[in-house]
Design an enzyme around this catalytic site. Structure first.
Site, short mmCIF file in Angstrom:
data_model
loop_
_atom_site.label_atom_id
_atom_site.label_comp_id
_atom_site.label_asym_id
_atom_site.label_seq_id
_atom_site.Cartn_x
_atom_site.Cartn_y
_atom_site.Cartn_z
N HIS A 128 2.63 -10.78 45.20
CA HIS A 128 3.42 -11.16 45.94
C HIS A 128 4.12 -10.88 47.07
O HIS A 128 3.67 -9.79 47.52
CB HIS A 128 4.95 -11.15 44.95
CG HIS A 128 6.09 -11.64 44.68
ND1 HIS A 128 6.77 -10.65 45.54
CD2 HIS A 128 7.39 -12.43 44.22
CE1 HIS A 128 8.25 -12.07 45.48
NE2 HIS A 128 7.86 -12.31 44.40
N ASP A 206 3.01 -3.07 40.84
CA ASP A 206 3.74 -3.31 41.16
C ASP A 206 4.10 -4.43 39.68
O ASP A 206 3.29 -5.33 39.33
CB ASP A 206 3.89 -5.15 42.40
CG ASP A 206 4.81 -5.99 41.79
OD1 ASP A 206 5.69 -5.50 40.92
OD2 ASP A 206 4.89 -6.60 42.91
N GLN A 209 6.50 -8.72 37.08
CA GLN A 209 5.85 -8.95 35.90
C GLN A 209 5.78 -9.11 34.81
O GLN A 209 5.57 -9.43 34.00
CB GLN A 209 4.86 -10.01 36.98
CG GLN A 209 5.57 -11.25 37.50
CD GLN A 209 6.93 -12.09 37.70
OE1 GLN A 209 6.78 -12.48 36.09
NE2 GLN A 209 7.54 -13.12 38.56
N LYS A 232 14.10 -9.15 35.65
CA LYS A 232 13.45 -9.83 35.11
C LYS A 232 13.11 -9.02 34.08
O LYS A 232 12.59 -9.30 33.25
CB LYS A 232 11.81 -9.76 35.74
CG LYS A 232 11.84 -10.04 36.86
CD LYS A 232 11.02 -10.27 38.46
CE LYS A 232 11.00 -10.12 39.56
NZ LYS A 232 10.47 -12.29 39.38
N CYS A 370 6.55 -17.08 46.70
CA CYS A 370 6.41 -15.72 46.73
C CYS A 370 5.39 -15.62 47.06
O CYS A 370 4.89 -14.07 46.94
CB CYS A 370 7.26 -15.40 46.44
SG CYS A 370 9.46 -15.71 47.04
#
Ligand code: PMP
Length: 414
Positions: A128, A206, A209, A232, A370
């Protein structure tokens, strides 16, 4: 193994916590399939926010009055809950941020003085922008090399290529997504972290997600940093987490200065607090942090392994249904997919698809997600449609989506 009737009963019970999902637009029922962008917030989390404001609200770490003490205790309890949610043994390794983006930027700024020409930062082609641009900018500022590790054709990280990069460069840090927000690729972060460490590189994961539906355990992944956003994972916007091993946080310079992160301030110089306050300048979003902890407890109650399995079932079903529609091309075919998938329909603009789907009650995301490097430079497309179910979605909703997509494509290709 899935137990479909039991799953259905559980999902229907869970949906009672989400009045927003229970909307009818004309003749159509809302089907929310944009959970990779943001998830809905259950009543228990909303109630926690209201309760804090109604009974305990005061600024934290500042007053000695009882409300301030209660508010501070709730924030520090939230820190412990979040730490144990991701398998961190020390709550001081949790820094509250406004989200994954600000957490990554904070690490990039914090390591700036340690980077220079001759060193490299590695990201992958599936990142991203939030885990791409801050590193690219950091390298531009410091003269370090910015290297993008390529993917295999299926959309997995090309391990051989990554090994070559690590062999040929002095890599200071690798930044990997745990799950791609476009392809849904599940990246083997524990394996890649061990690999990067064997070449002396630090690792940032990261988890924006993955945090809702994958096991995220910093002790077993052994990464130096891990970031995610509350919105999220059923918490509100404006709260996120930077996890770091104590020594990895310790070696970061603070990049935001102000109240509460300081020990002593004099005309001549300032000294800083110990962790984690040193990295939390100003009034933190303590109500957001308390709500995030409530969301962690909520996800634990539902069962994190059930969430992972059930969401995977939905995604497989979706992939299968879309696969049967000849016109649709799904991007990538990774070893493991979770959270979302993206597709294109040759000759039809993704924006038009999303807009017509919306008129049929279905909310999906269209755009570059993104992830311009991935779309432009790997798949040679400008935009995609992304579908991302969560555990409150049902198989019937997937059918409604597929029916709506069939109608949409019939209209657009007429
Ligand atoms: N990384 C990934 C993989 C994401 O999907 C997102 C959000 N779409 C981010 C980072 C940034 O999260 P936020 O906008 O909440 O800071």
């Amino acid at each position: 193994m899935a137990n479909i009737p039991a799953d259905q009963a559980k999902v229907l019970a869970l949906r009672a916590e989400y009045p927003i999902l229970d909307q009818q637009w004309g003749n159509t029922k809302l089907v929310y399939l944009d959970n990779a962008a943001t998830t809905q917030v259950p009543t228990c989390v909303l109630n926690r926010i209201i309760t804090h404001y109604q009974t305990d609200n005061a600024n934290v770490h500042r007053g000695i009055h009882r409300l301030s003490e209660r508010s501070t205790a709730a924030l520090e309890e939230a820190r412990s809950v979040v730490a144990s949610f991701i398998g961190a043994s020390d709550p001081r390794s949790i820094v509250f941020t406004s989200g994954a983006t600000s957490a990554i930027n904070q690490v990039a700024r914090g390591l700036e003085s340690q980077l220079g020409p001759g060193q490299a930062v590695v990201v992958t082609a599936l990142e991203h922008h939030a885990n791409f641009v801050p590193w690219q900018q950091l390298c531009a500022r410091t003269g370090a090399s910015f290297i993008v590790a390529p993917l295999t054709e299926a959309g997995d990280i090309d391990r051989e290529a990554l090994i070559r990069i690590l062999e040929e460069n002095s890599v200071a840090l690798c930044a990997f997504a745990h799950v791609s927000n476009v392809l849904g690729t599940v990246v083997p972060v524990a394996e890649l972290t061990a690999l990067a460490h064997s070449y002396g590189a630090k690792v940032l994961v990261d988890a924006a997600q993955s945090i809702r539906h994958e096991p995220v355990d910093v002790a077993s992944v052994d990464c130096d940093y891990l970031v995610f956003s509350g919105h999220k994972m059923m918490a509100p916007t404006g709260i996120g987490v930077l996890y770091g091993k104590p020594e990895a946080l310790e070696c970061m310079e603070p990049s935001v200065f102000g109240g509460e992160m300081v020990a002593q301030v004099r005309f001549e110089a300032t000294s800083f607090e110990s962790l984690p306050l040193r990295l939390e300048a100003g009034t933190p979003n303590y109500v957001g942090a308390i709500a995030l902890a409530e969301a962690c407890a909520y996800l634990q109650r539902i069962g994190r392994s059930w969430i992972g399995e059930y969401e995977r079932e939905l995604l497989y079903a979706l992939e299968e249904k879309l696969g049967r529609m000849g016109a649709v091309t799904i991007l990538g075919d990774p070893e493991q997919r979770a959270g979302c998938l993206s597709f294109v329909v040759p000759g039809v603009h993704p924006f038009d698809i999303a807009q017509l789907l919306d008129t049929l009650g279905v909310a999906v995301r269209s755009g570059n997600q993104c992830a311009q490097p991935l779309l432009h430079q790997v798949y040679d497309v400008r935009q995609v449609v992304r579908v991302s179910p969560a555990f409150y979605n049902t198989q019937e909703e997937l059918d409604q989506f597929v029916g709506a997509l069939e109608k949409t494509l019939a209209v657009l290709s007429a």
